[in-house]
Design a protein around this motif. Structure first.
Motif, PDB file in Angstrom:
ATOM      1  N   UNK A 434       0.820  -1.211   0.000  1.00 46.66           N
ATOM      2  CA  UNK A 434       0.000   0.000   0.000  1.00 46.66           C
ATOM      3  C   UNK A 434       0.854   1.261   0.000  1.00 46.66           C
ATOM      4  N   UNK A 435       1.947   1.240   0.750  1.00 41.88           N
ATOM      5  CA  UNK A 435       2.856   2.390   0.776  1.00 41.88           C
ATOM      6  C   UNK A 435       3.494   2.619  -0.584  1.00 41.88           C
ATOM      7  N   UNK A 436       3.825   1.539  -1.269  1.00 43.19           N
ATOM      8  CA  UNK A 436       4.413   1.666  -2.608  1.00 43.19           C
ATOM      9  C   UNK A 436       3.379   2.160  -3.619  1.00 43.19           C
ATOM     10  N   UNK A 437       2.120   1.764  -3.437  1.00 46.21           N
ATOM     11  CA  UNK A 437       1.063   2.289  -4.302  1.00 46.21           C
ATOM     12  C   UNK A 437       0.913   3.791  -4.095  1.00 46.21           C
ATOM     13  N   UNK A 438       1.008   4.229  -2.829  1.00 40.98           N
ATOM     14  CA  UNK A 438       0.962   5.667  -2.536  1.00 40.98           C
ATOM     15  C   UNK A 438       2.163   6.383  -3.152  1.00 40.98           C
ATOM     16  N   UNK A 439       3.325   5.720  -3.134  1.00 44.12           N
ATOM     17  CA  UNK A 439       4.520   6.299  -3.741  1.00 44.12           C
ATOM     18  C   UNK A 439       4.341   6.464  -5.242  1.00 44.12           C
ATOM     19  N   UNK A 440       3.761   5.469  -5.904  1.00 40.04           N
ATOM     20  CA  UNK A 440       3.457   5.586  -7.337  1.00 40.04           C
ATOM     21  C   UNK A 440       2.530   6.771  -7.591  1.00 40.04           C
ATOM     22  N   UNK A 441       1.499   6.877  -6.758  1.00 40.99           N
ATOM     23  CA  UNK A 441       0.516   7.948  -6.909  1.00 40.99           C
ATOM     24  C   UNK A 441       1.192   9.313  -6.854  1.00 40.99           C
ATOM     25  N   UNK A 442       2.084   9.482  -5.911  1.00 47.65           N
ATOM     26  CA  UNK A 442       2.794  10.752  -5.754  1.00 47.65           C
ATOM     27  C   UNK A 442       3.809  10.957  -6.876  1.00 47.65           C
ATOM     28  N   UNK A 443       4.480   9.874  -7.291  1.00 53.17           N
ATOM     29  CA  UNK A 443       5.538   9.994  -8.305  1.00 53.17           C
ATOM     30  C   UNK A 443       5.001  10.518  -9.629  1.00 53.17           C
ATOM     31  N   UNK A 444       3.813  10.064 -10.026  1.00 51.82           N
ATOM     32  CA  UNK A 444       3.236  10.551 -11.284  1.00 51.82           C
ATOM     33  C   UNK A 444       2.999  12.059 -11.226  1.00 51.82           C
ATOM     34  N   UNK A 445       2.502  12.540 -10.093  1.00 50.15           N
ATOM     35  CA  UNK A 445       2.228  13.971  -9.947  1.00 50.15           C
ATOM     36  C   UNK A 445       3.535  14.749  -9.815  1.00 50.15           C
ATOM     37  N   UNK A 446       4.399  14.290  -8.935  1.00 55.06           N
ATOM     38  CA  UNK A 446       5.654  14.976  -8.624  1.00 55.06           C
ATOM     39  C   UNK A 446       6.535  15.099  -9.873  1.00 55.06           C
ATOM     40  N   UNK A 447       6.646  14.013 -10.631  1.00 56.44           N
ATOM     41  CA  UNK A 447       7.505  14.021 -11.819  1.00 56.44           C
ATOM     42  C   UNK A 447       7.017  15.026 -12.852  1.00 56.44           C
ATOM     43  N   UNK A 448       5.707  15.022 -13.107  1.00 56.47           N
ATOM     44  CA  UNK A 448       5.158  15.953 -14.083  1.00 56.47           C
ATOM     45  C   UNK A 448       5.342  17.404 -13.695  1.00 56.47           C
ATOM     46  N   UNK A 449       5.404  17.673 -12.387  1.00 58.84           N
ATOM     47  CA  UNK A 449       5.566  19.049 -11.917  1.00 58.84           C
ATOM     48  C   UNK A 449       7.028  19.482 -11.852  1.00 58.84           C
ATOM     49  N   UNK A 450       7.946  18.536 -11.836  1.00 57.17           N
ATOM     50  CA  UNK A 450       9.366  18.873 -11.728  1.00 57.17           C
ATOM     51  C   UNK A 450      10.000  19.186 -13.076  1.00 57.17           C
ATOM     52  N   UNK A 451       9.560  18.512 -14.137  1.00 58.03           N
ATOM     53  CA  UNK A 451      10.172  18.719 -15.458  1.00 58.03           C
ATOM     54  C   UNK A 451       9.431  19.811 -16.235  1.00 58.03           C
TER      55      UNK A 451
END
Length: 524
Positions: A434-451
Motif C-alpha cells: 500500500x505504501x508503494x502504491x501511494x509512492x506511485x501515486x505521488x511519483x506521477x504527480x511529482x515528476x510531471x511538476x518537476x520537469x
C-alpha cells in the motif's frame, strides 16, 4: 497571463476536463490486468514427474508410490523419479519404515510432468513445462515484458515530445490490442515472450501519454485529485483482474479478454484534443488555438475562446530555444536538471522494484491467490486516499519520501517474522505494498511538476524507464533466495529507504505553476 490562468478563464476543471480525464482513466483499468497478469497465466500447479508406463504393455502408468520418491511433506517430489520401480514400497511394513526408498537411484523427469487440477491447471507453465530445470523461464518471461515497458518508456517519451501526446497514445492503444490478442494465440514460448515484449512496449506509451495529457489540461489545484483518480482506476483494475481470472482460468482466454478493450480505446482516442501546451512549444499555435476554442465551447466559455489569438498564445508559453544535444542531454546539462533527474530516477526505480517484488509473489504467502489479489488491491484505496491528503496539505516531497520509507521498513520487518506466522507476514506485505502504491501515486504527480513542458515527456520517460529497470530486475532478485532465503527481502527493503533519502534533495512543487522551460527549473 500564464497558461494556468488561461485554463481558468476557459472553465478551469470544467466539463471538457472531467470528460477528458474520465476517457483517459478508463484504459488505466486494464494496465493492472497486464502488469500483474502472470500471477494467474503463469501460476504453478502441483506437479510431479510422469511415471513410467506400466510394464508388460498393460494400460496406464506405474503407481506413484513405486515410481516417484516422496518429499518432506509425504507428497511426490516435483522433479525426480526412481530409475527403477520400487515395488517393495507397496508392502505396508516397508512403507511404514521412514527410510524406505531413500537409497534408490533417481533421475530427472524424462517423460514430462503430470499436473494437478485446480486454478492453475491451464497456464503457460503447464503448456510449456516451465518447471524444475525450466522454472526460471517464468521469471524471464515477466522480465521480458518489463523490458518492453523499459524500452517503451524511453522511446515513447522522446517520440511524444517530437510528434505529440495524442498521436502516440492512439498508436499505443492499437498496438496493445493487436499484440495482446496475438499473444493469446502464441504457439510457442518464444512467440509468447515476443508478444509480451511488444505489449509492454505499448503499455509504457499508454501510461506516459495519459499522465502527460491529464497534467497539461487540468488546473494546478486539481492535479493531486486527478492523479489519485487515475491511481484508483489502476487499483480497481486489480479487482477486475481477480474477477476475470477467477471466471477464465485458461490462460489464453484470460490474455485475450484483457486485451480486446484496447481496440475500443483506440477508436474513441481519435476524439482526444492534443495538448495545447505542447503545440505552442512546438511552434504550432494555430492548432493550439483550434483546440483551446473547442475546450471553451465544451465548457460553455465560447466568448472567451473567441478572444484568443495565435499571438497571445505565443506570448503565453515561452518557447524554449533549441536545446544543444536534444531533450535527453537537457536532462543532465544544468545543476538543477541533474538533481531532478537523479532524484526522480531513484524514486521510480525503487518504487517499481519493491512493488513488483511483492506483487508478483502472491503464491509465496500461502493464501488463496484470488483472495491475495483482492487484499493487495484493496489496500491501495486507503493508501492513495492518505497520499492525496498528504500531497495536497503537506507537500509532494514529504508524501514521496514518507511512503518510500514506510514501505522499506515493512519489507525489512518480514525478515524477522517466522514463516509460521503467515497472517503477520501478509499484514506487513500488504502495508508495504500500500505504501508503494501511494509512492506511485505521488511519483506521477511529482515528476510531471518537476520537469519543464519542453522536455516533460522525456523526463516522464526517464522516470518510466527507471521504473521498468526496477520491475525487470525484481523477478530476477527472487532467484537470490537460493543463496540466502532472506536476501530478496533485504534488497527489496533497502532500495526504497535509500530513495527516501534522495527525495530530500528534490524541490517542493506544491501550489507552484508548471515550469515551461529549463530556466524555470533552475530558478527553483
Amino acid at each position: 497571463m500564464t497558461f494556468v490562468e488561461l485554463l481558468a478563464r476557459l472553465g478551469g476543471m470544467g466539463r471538457f476536463q472531467v470528460t477528458y480525464v474520465a476517457a483517459l482513466a478508463v484504459p488505466l483499468l486494464m494496465l493492472a490486468s497486464h502488469n500483474l497478469l502472470q500471477n494467474f497465466t503463469a501460476g504453478v500447479p502441483d506437479h510431479h514427474c510422469r511415471p513410467r508406463p506400466a510394464p508388460n504393455g498393460s494400460a496406464g502408468h506405474l503407481p506413484l508410490l513405486v515410481a516417484i520418491p516422496a518429499d518432506g511433506r509425504r507428497g511426490p517430489q516435483r522433479c525426480r523419479r526412481y530409475v527403477e520401480p520400487q515395488w517393495h514400497l507397496l508392502d505396508a511394513n516397508s512403507t511404514a519404515n521412514g527410510t524406505a526408498g531413500r537409497d534408490a537411484l533417481t533421475e530427472p523427469c524424462r517423460d514430462g510432468w503430470a499436473y494437478g487440477d485446480g486454478a492453475f491447471a491451464r497456464t503457460i507453465v503447464t503448456e510449456w513445462d516451465l518447471v524444475c530445470e525450466s522454472k526460471r523461464l517464468r521469471q524471464v518471461a515477466q522480465s521480458i515484458y518489463m523490458a518492453g515497458i523499459l524500452l517503451g518508456s524511453g522511446l515513447f517519451g522522446i517520440l511524444s515530445d517530437k510528434f505529440g501526446r495524442r498521436a502516440l497514445l492512439t498508436w499505443c492503444y492499437l498496438q496493445l490490442g493487436v499484440t495482446g490478442a496475438g499473444t493469446a494465440a502464441a504457439p510457442t514460448f518464444v512467440l509468447y515472450c515476443l508478444g509480451r515484449f511488444l505489449t509492454g512496449l505499448a503499455m509504457a506509451g499508454v501510461s506516459l501519454n495519459s499522465a502527460s495529457l491529464c497534467m497539461e489540461w487540468i488546473p494546478t489545484e486539481a492535479r493531486a485529485v486527478v492523479g489519485t483518480v487515475n491511481g484508483y482506476c489502476y487499483t480497481l483494475g486489480q479487482f477486475v483482474l481477480a474477477a476475470v481470472a477467477f471466471g477464465l482460468p485458461h490462460w489464453r482466454w484470460l490474455q485475450l479478454v484483457v486485451s480486446l478493450p484496447f481496440f475500443l480505446f483506440f477508436l474513441y482516442s481519435w476524439l482526444f484534443v492534443e495538448s495545447a501546451r505542447w503545440q505552442v512549444i512546438s511552434g504550432r499555435p494555430d492548432l493550439a488555438l483550434r483546440g483551446l476554442r473547442r475546450v471553451a465551447r465544451v465548457n460553455g466559455r465560447k466568448e472567451e475562446g473567441d478572444k484568443l489569438s495565435e499571438e497571445a498564445l505565443r506570448a503565453l508559453v515561452r518557447r524554449e530555444p533549441p536545446l544543444p544535444g536534444g531533450a535527453v542531454a537537457a536532462l543532465v546539462r544544468t545543476p538543477g536538471m541533474r538533481t531532478v533527474s537523479c532524484g526522480i530516477s531513484f524514486v521510480w526505480f525503487s518504487t517499481s522494484f519493491a512493488y513488483y517484488g511483492l506483487a508478483m509473489d502472491l503464491q509465496g504467502f500461502g493464501v488463496d491467490i484470488y483472495l491475495s489479489q483482492l487484499v493487495f488491491g484493496a489496500v491501495d484505496i486507503p493508501a492513495k486516499l492518505v497520499s492525496v491528503l498528504v500531497i495536497s496539505c503537506v507537500g509532494r516531497r514529504v508524501a514521496q519520501g514518507g511512503s518510500l520509507a514506510l514501505a522499506g521498513v515493512c519489507i525489512l520487518a518480514n525478515i524477522v517474522v517466522p514463516a509460521e506466522l503467515q497472517t503477520l507476514r501478509m499484514a506487513f506485505a500488504v502495508v508495504g505494498k500500500g505504501s508503494l502504491a501511494a509512492s506511485f501515486n505521488c511519483a506521477y504527480i511529482f515528476t510531471g511538476e518537476l520537469f519543464p513542458t519542453a522536455i516533460r515527456q522525456t523526463g516522464m520517460g526517464l522516470g518510466g524507464t527507471m521504473a521498468r529497470v526496477g520491475s525487470m530486475v525484481a523477478p530476477l532478485v527472487r532467484m537470490t533466495a537460493d543463496v540466502a532465503p532472506a536476501l530478496p527481502l533485504v534488497i527489496y527493503g533497502a532500495a526504497p529507504i535509500v530513495s527516501a533519502l534522495a527525495t530530500c534533495l528534490l524541490p517542493e512543487t506544491r501550489n507552484a505553476p508548471l515550469p515551461e522551460t529549463v530556466k524555470d527549473v533552475e530558478r527553483r
